[in-house]
Design a protein around this motif. Structure first.
Motif, PDB file in Angstrom:
ATOM      1  N   SER A  77       0.834  -1.213   0.000  1.00  0.00           N
ATOM      2  CA  SER A  77       0.000   0.000   0.000  1.00  0.00           C
ATOM      3  C   SER A  77       0.861   1.253   0.000  1.00  0.00           C
ATOM      4  CB  SER A  77      -0.917   0.080   1.217  1.00  0.00           C
ATOM      5  OG  SER A  77      -1.238  -1.161   1.685  1.00  0.00           O
ATOM      6  N   PHE A  78       1.950   1.207   0.737  1.00  0.00           N
ATOM      7  CA  PHE A  78       2.850   2.358   0.753  1.00  0.00           C
ATOM      8  C   PHE A  78       3.462   2.548  -0.638  1.00  0.00           C
ATOM      9  CE2 PHE A  78       7.067   4.199   2.328  1.00  0.00           C
ATOM     10  CZ  PHE A  78       6.551   5.476   2.391  1.00  0.00           C
ATOM     11  N   GLY A  79       3.779   1.424  -1.291  1.00  0.00           N
ATOM     12  CA  GLY A  79       4.304   1.483  -2.661  1.00  0.00           C
ATOM     13  C   GLY A  79       3.327   2.151  -3.610  1.00  0.00           C
ATOM     14  N   THR A  80       2.032   1.826  -3.460  1.00  0.00           N
ATOM     15  CA  THR A  80       1.054   2.451  -4.346  1.00  0.00           C
ATOM     16  C   THR A  80       0.852   3.919  -3.973  1.00  0.00           C
ATOM     17  OG1 THR A  80      -0.593   1.477  -2.914  1.00  0.00           O
ATOM     18  CG2 THR A  80      -0.275   0.454  -5.030  1.00  0.00           C
ATOM     19  N   GLU A  81       1.014   4.209  -2.670  1.00  0.00           N
ATOM     20  CA  GLU A  81       0.886   5.605  -2.257  1.00  0.00           C
ATOM     21  C   GLU A  81       1.929   6.466  -2.977  1.00  0.00           C
ATOM     22  OE1 GLU A  81       0.739   7.613   2.089  1.00  0.00           O
ATOM     23  OE2 GLU A  81       0.194   5.510   1.977  1.00  0.00           O
ATOM     24  N   MET A  82       3.156   5.926  -3.087  1.00  0.00           N
ATOM     25  CA  MET A  82       4.199   6.668  -3.803  1.00  0.00           C
ATOM     26  C   MET A  82       3.780   6.922  -5.244  1.00  0.00           C
ATOM     27  SD  MET A  82       7.684   4.783  -2.642  1.00  0.00           S
ATOM     28  CE  MET A  82       8.087   4.515  -0.929  1.00  0.00           C
ATOM     29  N   ILE A  83       3.152   5.908  -5.853  1.00  0.00           N
ATOM     30  CA  ILE A  83       2.703   6.080  -7.233  1.00  0.00           C
ATOM     31  C   ILE A  83       1.659   7.188  -7.303  1.00  0.00           C
ATOM     32  CG2 ILE A  83       1.440   4.967  -9.097  1.00  0.00           C
ATOM     33  CD1 ILE A  83       2.895   2.456  -8.504  1.00  0.00           C
ATOM     34  N   ILE A  84       0.785   7.213  -6.309  1.00  0.00           N
ATOM     35  CA  ILE A  84      -0.245   8.260  -6.296  1.00  0.00           C
ATOM     36  C   ILE A  84       0.415   9.644  -6.223  1.00  0.00           C
ATOM     37  CG2 ILE A  84      -2.169   9.225  -4.983  1.00  0.00           C
ATOM     38  CD1 ILE A  84      -2.967   6.391  -4.240  1.00  0.00           C
ATOM     39  N   TRP A  85       1.415   9.789  -5.357  1.00  0.00           N
ATOM     40  CA  TRP A  85       2.102  11.089  -5.267  1.00  0.00           C
ATOM     41  C   TRP A  85       2.648  11.497  -6.626  1.00  0.00           C
ATOM     42  CZ3 TRP A  85       5.544   9.063  -0.693  1.00  0.00           C
ATOM     43  CH2 TRP A  85       4.771   8.993   0.470  1.00  0.00           C
ATOM     44  N   VAL A  86       3.343  10.546  -7.260  1.00  0.00           N
ATOM     45  CA  VAL A  86       4.011  10.857  -8.518  1.00  0.00           C
ATOM     46  C   VAL A  86       2.982  11.124  -9.613  1.00  0.00           C
ATOM     47  CG1 VAL A  86       5.548   9.972 -10.298  1.00  0.00           C
ATOM     48  CG2 VAL A  86       6.071   9.557  -7.888  1.00  0.00           C
ATOM     49  N   ALA A  87       1.948  10.287  -9.664  1.00  0.00           N
ATOM     50  CA  ALA A  87       0.967  10.423 -10.739  1.00  0.00           C
ATOM     51  C   ALA A  87       0.215  11.741 -10.630  1.00  0.00           C
ATOM     52  CB  ALA A  87      -0.016   9.255 -10.701  1.00  0.00           C
ATOM     53  N   LEU A  88      -0.184  12.098  -9.407  1.00  0.00           N
ATOM     54  CA  LEU A  88      -0.965  13.313  -9.240  1.00  0.00           C
ATOM     55  C   LEU A  88      -0.165  14.539  -9.641  1.00  0.00           C
ATOM     56  CD1 LEU A  88      -2.987  12.957  -5.925  1.00  0.00           C
ATOM     57  CD2 LEU A  88      -3.844  13.174  -8.238  1.00  0.00           C
ATOM     58  N   SER A  89       1.129  14.550  -9.249  1.00  0.00           N
ATOM     59  CA  SER A  89       1.862  15.787  -9.460  1.00  0.00           C
ATOM     60  C   SER A  89       2.516  15.838 -10.836  1.00  0.00           C
ATOM     61  CB  SER A  89       2.897  15.958  -8.365  1.00  0.00           C
ATOM     62  OG  SER A  89       3.557  14.749  -8.136  1.00  0.00           O
ATOM     63  N   GLY A  90       2.742  14.711 -11.451  1.00  0.00           N
ATOM     64  CA  GLY A  90       3.287  14.764 -12.813  1.00  0.00           C
ATOM     65  C   GLY A  90       4.453  13.819 -12.998  1.00  0.00           C
ATOM     66  N   ARG A  91       4.180  12.670 -13.580  1.00  0.00           N
ATOM     67  CA  ARG A  91       5.253  11.712 -13.804  1.00  0.00           C
ATOM     68  C   ARG A  91       6.219  12.264 -14.851  1.00  0.00           C
ATOM     69  NH1 ARG A  91       1.759   7.190 -17.258  1.00  0.00           N
ATOM     70  NH2 ARG A  91      -0.035   7.862 -16.068  1.00  0.00           N
ATOM     71  N   GLY A  92       7.479  11.963 -14.643  1.00  0.00           N
ATOM     72  CA  GLY A  92       8.465  12.401 -15.619  1.00  0.00           C
ATOM     73  C   GLY A  92       8.775  13.880 -15.541  1.00  0.00           C
ATOM     74  N   THR A  93       8.410  14.543 -14.426  1.00  0.00           N
ATOM     75  CA  THR A  93       8.764  15.957 -14.321  1.00  0.00           C
ATOM     76  C   THR A  93       9.734  16.234 -13.181  1.00  0.00           C
ATOM     77  OG1 THR A  93       6.895  16.378 -12.861  1.00  0.00           O
ATOM     78  CG2 THR A  93       6.538  16.735 -15.207  1.00  0.00           C
ATOM     79  N   LEU A  94      10.096  15.193 -12.428  1.00  0.00           N
ATOM     80  CA  LEU A  94      11.035  15.292 -11.317  1.00  0.00           C
ATOM     81  C   LEU A  94      10.620  16.238 -10.201  1.00  0.00           C
ATOM     82  CD1 LEU A  94      13.630  14.198 -10.118  1.00  0.00           C
ATOM     83  CD2 LEU A  94      14.746  16.224 -10.992  1.00  0.00           C
ATOM     84  N   TRP A  95      10.560  17.559 -10.486  1.00  0.00           N
ATOM     85  CA  TRP A  95      10.216  18.491  -9.411  1.00  0.00           C
ATOM     86  C   TRP A  95       8.745  18.391  -9.061  1.00  0.00           C
ATOM     87  CZ3 TRP A  95      13.862  20.424  -6.476  1.00  0.00           C
ATOM     88  CH2 TRP A  95      15.166  20.446  -7.001  1.00  0.00           C
ATOM     89  N   GLY A  96       7.950  17.923 -10.002  1.00  0.00           N
ATOM     90  CA  GLY A  96       6.535  17.712  -9.716  1.00  0.00           C
ATOM     91  C   GLY A  96       6.359  16.758  -8.555  1.00  0.00           C
ATOM     92  N   PRO A  97       6.885  15.521  -8.704  1.00  0.00           N
ATOM     93  CA  PRO A  97       6.755  14.573  -7.597  1.00  0.00           C
ATOM     94  C   PRO A  97       7.378  15.070  -6.295  1.00  0.00           C
ATOM     95  CG  PRO A  97       7.356  13.421  -9.577  1.00  0.00           C
ATOM     96  CD  PRO A  97       7.362  14.872  -9.928  1.00  0.00           C
TER      97      PRO A  97
END
Lengths: 382, 277, 587
Positions: C240-260
């Motif tokens: 669940s913590f692993g998916t939480e990290m994905i949620i952080w990254v996905a919401l803010s912008g994957r592939g943008t580095l500073w977004g996540p």
């Protein structure tokens, strides 16, 4: 339904939290709104709110109203850290009274030490947890295991026991003590098995029980889901053994109904206790919460007692200064639904009355035996 | 004998739980991570139905219909835009699972609900007392498997579905509406999921997170089985039995992860898993 | 200022201000929350590197984070706390998760591993680690985790600056890396892994190494978290913590580095305030937000926040083209030899007994109707594992079972039928990646000079793509994309060039100029070109030799005139299948 009730409670807490801090005494009540303890959270919040209402109706503590600040600890260590951080450093509560998992308590203790406020841990646990800011008013295995093992032996002539637990501090701690107690008494433990907290399939363990042929089973799982699944699966497995459950509370037993029929439970509180304090408490609960009333239990009643102990301590100390209150907590005595509660200033635990009860086919609970004034044994030294 | 019954009933329960996931993965190559939440919906249907007083025998139809409707909504609004992005579909359905679970929490509360088992007690099978409800799961699994195989092999829908599985472009050019086939398969898959949730409730408790514990094992079993239901039954039997053995003789915790680890190892060695083509 | 600079500098500046000024601006609770958020942000960076940049969807970074945290917890609980033990725990927290990650990489990435499979493995890893922790009894503290161990006795402000510094260093280092020439390879793998392999890049080794580094970094973040909080619990390792990290990254912008980075900090802070009072609603909001972002805004929110801030402007400083020195290019003997090559699927033979040779300077046209096996033939030359019988030699060396990235190093370049390029990279970046096996790209710098062989410069000049170095490949016209792919293949300095229908979809004039290029490649630069074509007229004009493929066998090979004028070819191209089959029978 249930959630709505929590919302109301939480919303009320949130609204009152924003009121001016100086006039009130804030008491933090971290509970497991999510996670394995979520079954118990509503009854715990009700206990806290009832105590606060009653105390405020009689003028509060030292002339100040008290307010309850609820926080979600997620029933675990990580969540408890968040909850305690938030209560102590953000909401700036004056004391914390909680009935949580042992994992949550252990994780929270360093924060309590840093925050330097009184902390009443108001439920049963595996024992030997000590912190200079903390008091306990629930049972420890020294009090419970002896009562349960003695009863199973007396009533069912049980000499061979099989122990089943949830794999965490509490489950292992209590059962280790139970095991030692059984062996010291000259009986035998034919097996002990643990499943993780979130496991729900007990099939392999039940198969082992079947092979080990014990006279009785004693279980100590986490309250809530594991208790229910184990009870159901034991029932449907056809094993007809005397079964003592160290962590089953009355309301869960009630909802399990026939699935819990015959299970022996033990505790410091049963709703059927025939004392004036208990009758008054139950009447007040039903009066205040009406159709939302939750059956009080081993987790919620100690919280209620905890509020009164805190009140008594503040009044004895004449201040809410944490150091003074902690000192006074070891000196005051109150009489609550469970009887007289006096926590020892050095040992930090309380002498308690233990009641043994058996679940009836309709899920109701009948007290079958009691042991008064059981000592907690050596726990802490302050 | 107790062990054999453990094997058989574990296999049956695993098959019941995975069949819905398989239906969806087989046809669309999309893994429905909301399956855990869908199982939970089934549990709550069982809960509501016993409260209302409908005999639980009919309950499974209600469960199926509820799942079918939820599945239809999910397919239409979330999964359909993501056919070309299967990895994103995993994520979106996982997120959806969170949403469904929270909605359940808001309606029914966090707590555990209890559902009376429709079948109490035990049966004596060749001298072993064994939980009758678990035994009943064997014919239930056989029924579900039989109906699915009959559906896929004996009906027009089945033929079209298999055509879409084999070659979607070709199937489209033959005038099969593959979007419709996907829509129906997803809904049926979700329906099977809620039905599974309905069947497992008497064995466990009904709480919002009840399905999550099943999700990864179900997921791994489906991965290993490719898109054949017979392979799925085989995988359930083999891995389910290993799980029982490891749980009893080694450690229940290791038993719990036996399916995942073995399935992953199988995939590493034989990327096609159990399916033979 | 340029667009890419603005979109990095604003978030970077925000982070810097936050890290420096935090303790002066916030109360203890907020500072406490932010410290944890900074460590989470480091973990989120690794998820972003793996998923956002490289396209490997992983649920498993929590396993490495948790393993690092347990390194702290176990050492401090069982051995005690001292500066030596702290160092030991710190080193272990990098080494153990790093090795674990390498092992997971070995499991997940191999030749032909489907992305789905890697994702599945990443799902199993945290589950296994979680269960191991649970079954550890008193050693790991089981479900309760480890608490109450002694740890670094820093003031909370010091912790704040340490955590902030760790996050900034990790983020800036990652930022430099992803912008470097080598960092572009990650995006190339995400865009088109097959093309990477056929450019000689060993993608599974690259991904495994990247996962190893990301595992180690996440492990260190976990160690710091464990040391700070004094609590190490199983949920830190869980799925669940692993998916939480994905949620952080996905919401803010994957592939943008500073977004996540910013997203993780923001979400952690908000949830620390909201999840206590409205845990269910908060979860619901996160869940709905996550699903909507995945469905409607796959790039996440940051690009939409940043866009209005950045002025439209041309790209970074222009890249200068240069001529590269070519290594000795003479090939003695045949460039390619195929000897009785067969390819069959079960009992179905797609290719039967193909025997042909190509020499430097040859331009061999391979013709035949649809389904004759032309593309399969190309694949048998490019991938040693593809054929089921016979042997292939390239520049005198046996193909064996070599994978495409090794075959490329033998001197083979393959141009695919559809323009097979890196959609989101610019023309110059695509070409630089094609040069990776000739010129090792820098891990930290973006080179301003691009050195290419003379014939590549020719092709670019003729097709006009030398004027569009900064354009993203997906914005090129179809013909330009074909030219770009051809340039990339030639940049490998191959000896044998496979061209699969390079003129498909081109205009007549484009076709003419590309024909001239092929002729020049073969005749002037002495490549051995194999050209698959439908258009007989086109082949006739430029080929030196023609091979006719029909139903998996070579019907005929020889000089252009000989083949073109034969009755057989006339039949295939003008007549019916039956007549062709007859002539096959006659033969």
């Amino acid at each position: 339904m249930k959630a709505a009730r929590i919302f109301i409670a939480v919303a009320a807490a949130a609204v009152s939290a924003s009121s001016f801090a100086g006039d009130t005494i804030k008491i933090g009540v971290p509970v497991g709104l999510s996670g394995v303890h979520s079954v118990l959270a509503p009854s715990e919040i009700q206990s806290a709110k009832l105590a606060a209402t009653e105390i405020n109706a009689k003028g509060g503590i030292l002339g100040k109203k008290i307010e309850v600040v609820v926080a979600d600890d997620g029933s675990g260590a990580v969540g408890a850290q968040k909850a305690f951080d938030s209560l102590i450093f953000d909401k700036k509560v004056d004391a914390i009274i909680s009935s949580e998992t042992s994992a949550a308590r252990n994780a929270a203790l360093p924060i309590v030490s840093r925050g330097k406020i009184p902390y009443i841990y108001a439920t049963y646990y595996e024992g030997h947890s000590c912190n200079k800011w903390m008091y306990m008013n629930g049972w420890v295995p020294e009090q419970l295991s002896s009562a349960m093992v003695g009863y199973l032996n007396k009533t069912y002539k049980a000499r061979k026991f099989f122990l089943i637990g949830s794999d965490y501090v509490f489950g292992r701690g209590v059962l280790k003590f139970t095991r030692d107690f059984i062996e010291k008494a000259g009986f035998e433990v034919v097996g002990d098995e643990y499943l993780p907290l979130d496991a729900s399939d007990w099939t392999p363990i039940i198969s082992k029980v079947r092979d080990a042929k014990p006279d009785a089973i004693i279980s100590c799982t986490s309250a809530g889901v594991p208790n229910v699944t184990l009870g159901k699966q034991l029932k449907s497995s056809g094993l007809k053994l005397p079964y003592g459950n160290l962590a089953l509370d009355e309301s869960t037993a009630k909802s399990m109904g026939a699935d819990a029929d015959g299970v022996v439970i033990a505790g410091t509180y049963m709703t059927s206790l025939d004392t004036p304090e208990n009758k008054k408490f139950l009447a007040a609960m039903k009066e205040q919460f009406k159709d939302k009333y939750q059956t009080p239990n081993e987790h919620s009643v100690p919280i209620y007692d905890g509020f009164y102990s805190y009140k008594a301590a503040c009044e004895k100390a004449g201040t809410t200064d944490p150091k003074a209150v902690v000192k006074a907590l070891g000196e005051v005595e109150i009489t609550g639904p469970r009887g007289v509660i006096k926590m020892d200033p050095h040992n930090r635990h309380a002498d308690l009355n233990m009641y043994l009860a058996q679940v009836q086919p309709d899920g109701s609970v009948k007290v079958v035996d009691s042991v008064m004034g059981l000592k907690p044994g050596d726990q802490c030294q302050f | 004998m107790g062990l054999v019954l453990d094997f058989a009933t574990t296999t049956a329960i695993l098959f019941i739980v995975t069949s819905g996931l398989m239906m969806i993965f087989g046809v669309m190559q999309i893994v429905n991570f909301a399956h855990g939440a869908i199982l939970a919906i089934g549990g709550y249907v069982a809960f509501v139905i016993t409260r209302v007083g409908i005999p639980s025998l009919y309950g499974c139809f209600f469960a199926f219909i509820a799942g079918f409707l939820v599945g239809a909504l999910i397919e239409r609004f979330v999964v359909r835009p993501l056919y070309r992005r299967p990895l994103d579909a995993i994520l979106a359905t996982w997120g959806l699972g969170i949403v469904i679970i929270q909605v359940i929490v808001m309606i029914f509360g966090r707590g555990v609900q209890l559902v009376e088992s429709p079948l109490q007690g035990t049966w004596n099978i060749l001298g072993t007392e064994y939980s009758s409800y678990r035994i009943i799961m064997i014919p239930v699994a056989l029924c579900i498997g039989g109906v699915i195989i009959a559906l896929l092999n004996g009906t027009r829908f089945g033929i079209k579905t298999r055509a879409v599985i084999m070659n979607e472009n070709l199937a489209e050019s033959l005038g099969i509406n593959s979007g419709m086939i996907r829509f129906i398969s997803f809904s049926i898959g979700a329906g099977l999921g809620t039905m599974a949730g309905f069947f497992i409730t008497p064995l466990s408790s009904v709480d919002p997170y009840m399905g999550v514990a099943w999700l990864t094992n179900a997921f791994m079993l489906v991965m290993v089985s490719g898109h054949s239901f017979l392979a799925l039954a085989g995988a359930c039997l083999v891995f389910g039995s290993i799980q029982v053995l490891v749980s009893i003789y080694v450690n229940p915790v290791l038993g719990g992860m036996a399916i995942s680890v073995l399935a992953a190892a199988t995939l590493r060695i034989r990327p096609k898993g159990f399916s033979h083509d | 200022m340029t667009k890419s600079k603005i979109s990095t500098q604003i978030p970077m500046l925000l982070c810097l201000i936050l890290v420096v000024a935090g303790p002066f601006a916030f109360d203890t609770y907020m500072v406490n929350t932010l410290i944890k958020a900074f460590f989470f942000a480091v973990a989120a960076i690794t998820v972003d590197l793996l998923w956002g940049y490289t396209g490997y969807l992983t649920f498993g970074q929590s396993a490495f984070f948790g393993a690092g945290a347990y390194c702290a917890g176990l050492v401090f609980t069982h051995l005690g706390f001292s500066s030596e033990y702290a160092l030991l725990a710190g080193v272990l927290s990098v080494v153990i998760p790093g090795l674990l990650a390498l092992f997971v990489g070995w499991l997940s990435f191999y030749h032909g591993a489907a992305p789905f499979f890697s994702c599945v493995i990443s799902l199993v890893v945290p589950i296994v680690v979680y269960q191991l922790v649970l079954s550890g009894g008193n050693f790991t503290g089981s479900s309760s985790g480890l608490t109450g161990f002694e740890t670094f006795d820093f003031e909370i402000e010091s912790w704040y600056w340490i955590a902030g510094a760790i996050m900034l260093v990790a983020a800036i280092a990652t930022d430099i890396f992803v912008k470097s020439d080598a960092g572009k390879i990650l995006v190339a793998i995400r865009d088109n892994e097959q093309r990477c392999e056929y450019l000689g890049l060993n993608t599974y080794v690259i991904k495994t190494l990247l996962l190893g580094v990301c595992g180690a970094l996440a492990g260190f973040a976990g160690f710091s978290y464990g040391a700070f909080s004094g609590v190490v619990a199983p949920e830190l390792t869980g799925f669940s913590f692993g998916t939480e990290m994905i949620i952080w990254v996905a919401l803010s912008g994957r592939g943008t580095l500073w977004g996540p980075v910013i997203g993780t900090v923001l979400i952690t802070v908000i949830s620390s305030y909201l999840s206590n009072s409205i845990p269910f609603v908060w979860q619901l909001i996160l869940g709905i937000g996550f699903v909507s972002v995945i469905v409607f805004l796959p790039k996440g929110l940051l690009p939409y926040v940043i866009r209005p801030l950045s002025r439209k402007s041309s790209l970074d400083a222009p890249i200068k083209l240069e001529e590269a020195k070519i290594q000795d290019s003479s090939v003695s003997g045949h460039a390619i030899v195929m000897d009785h090559v067969t390819k069959s699927y079960g009992s179905l033979d797609v290719l039967k007994n193909i025997t042909l040779t190509g020499d430097p300077g040859d331009l061999i046209g391979i013709i035949g109707p649809n389904g004759a096996g032309k593309t399969t033939l190309m694949r048998c030359m490019g991938d040693g594992e593809h054929r089921t019988g016979g042997s292939v030699e390239i520049c005198g060396r046996d193909l064996g079972k070599k994978h495409p990235e090794e075959v490329v190093r033998l001197g083979l370049g393959r141009k695919f039928q559809n323009a097979n390029i890196f959609q989101t990279l610019s023309v110059s970046e695509c070409l630089r990646i094609a040069r990776t096996i000739r010129e090792r790209p820098s891990l930290v710098r973006t080179s301003k000079v691009l050195a290419l062989p003379a014939y590549v410069l020719d092709v670019m000049k003729v097709t006009g793509i030398d004027k569009k170095l900064g354009t993203a490949a997906k914005d090129l016209s179809h013909g330009e994309q074909q030219a770009l792919e051809l340039s990339m293949v030639l940049a490998l300095e191959p000896k044998v060039v496979l061209l699969d229908e390079p003129t498909a979809g081109l205009t007549l004039s484009e076709r003419r100029s590309i024909g001239a290029i092929f002729s020049a490649l073969a005749h002037k630069y002495r490549f051995c070109c194999l050209l698959v074509e439908h258009d007989l007229e086109f082949v006739k004009e430029i080929a030196t030799k023609i091979v006719v493929l029909y139903h998996g066998t070579i019907l005929m090979q020889g000089d252009v005139d000989e083949v073109v004028n034969s009755k057989l070819v006339q039949d295939i191209y003008t007549g019916t299948k039956s007549s062709a089959r007859n002539s096959e029978a006659e033969k």
